[in-house]
Write a protein that holds these residues in place. Sequence first.
Motif, PDB file in Angstrom:
ATOM      1  N   GLU A  76       0.820  -1.209   0.000  1.00  0.00           N
ATOM      2  CA  GLU A  76       0.000   0.000   0.000  1.00  0.00           C
ATOM      3  C   GLU A  76       0.852   1.257   0.000  1.00  0.00           C
ATOM      4  OE1 GLU A  76      -2.691  -0.294   3.264  1.00  0.00           O
ATOM      5  OE2 GLU A  76      -3.803  -1.941   2.348  1.00  0.00           O
ATOM      6  N   GLU A  78       5.262   5.201  -6.483  1.00  0.00           N
ATOM      7  CA  GLU A  78       4.057   5.819  -7.024  1.00  0.00           C
ATOM      8  C   GLU A  78       4.375   6.434  -8.375  1.00  0.00           C
ATOM      9  OE1 GLU A  78       0.945   9.357  -5.885  1.00  0.00           O
ATOM     10  OE2 GLU A  78       1.831   8.182  -4.259  1.00  0.00           O
ATOM     11  N   ASP A 114       0.632   8.650 -12.525  1.00  0.00           N
ATOM     12  CA  ASP A 114      -0.818   8.447 -12.555  1.00  0.00           C
ATOM     13  C   ASP A 114      -1.404   8.219 -11.162  1.00  0.00           C
ATOM     14  OD1 ASP A 114       0.190   5.951 -12.011  1.00  0.00           O
ATOM     15  OD2 ASP A 114      -0.700   4.973 -13.754  1.00  0.00           O
ATOM     16  N   ARG A 159      -0.934   5.653  -9.254  1.00  0.00           N
ATOM     17  CA  ARG A 159      -0.972   4.232  -8.899  1.00  0.00           C
ATOM     18  C   ARG A 159       0.400   3.764  -8.447  1.00  0.00           C
ATOM     19  NH1 ARG A 159      -3.143   0.810 -13.738  1.00  0.00           N
ATOM     20  NH2 ARG A 159      -1.630   2.070 -14.848  1.00  0.00           N
ATOM     21  N   TRP A 177       3.427   1.207  -8.690  1.00  0.00           N
ATOM     22  CA  TRP A 177       4.033   0.355  -9.713  1.00  0.00           C
ATOM     23  C   TRP A 177       5.165  -0.446  -9.081  1.00  0.00           C
ATOM     24  CZ3 TRP A 177       2.617   0.154 -14.902  1.00  0.00           C
ATOM     25  CH2 TRP A 177       1.626   1.064 -15.284  1.00  0.00           C
ATOM     26  N   PRO A 210       1.722  -2.602 -12.770  1.00  0.00           N
ATOM     27  CA  PRO A 210       0.860  -2.050 -11.717  1.00  0.00           C
ATOM     28  C   PRO A 210       0.786  -3.060 -10.567  1.00  0.00           C
ATOM     29  CG  PRO A 210      -0.207  -1.903 -13.866  1.00  0.00           C
ATOM     30  CD  PRO A 210       1.013  -2.750 -14.041  1.00  0.00           C
ATOM     31  N   ARG A 242      -1.372  -3.737  -8.325  1.00  0.00           N
ATOM     32  CA  ARG A 242      -2.651  -4.456  -8.201  1.00  0.00           C
ATOM     33  C   ARG A 242      -2.797  -5.588  -9.221  1.00  0.00           C
ATOM     34  NH1 ARG A 242      -4.906  -3.907  -3.416  1.00  0.00           N
ATOM     35  NH2 ARG A 242      -4.818  -1.781  -2.721  1.00  0.00           N
TER      36      ARG A 242
END
Length: 72
Positions: free
Chosen positions: A8, A36, A39, A41, A43, A54, A56
Amino acid sequence: MWSKEPPEGAGWYWFRLTDPHVPARVSAPRMLLVAEGADGRLWAEDTVNSERYPVRDVEGEWAGPLRPPRAA
């Protein structure tokens, strides 16, 4: 401790694939840099082959983030 929950936050993490169909040489634990992106997100960057993913979208187990050692 290994976890299937993705990171996270940014940092260095241990990562290992858990797919039994992947050869052991590919699924061996490795260190990934999580950062981070522009965008917003997170990475994961495999610094050995300079590939980015990514966080996730990466399936496997994570451990970390790694902390720098304390001064003696």
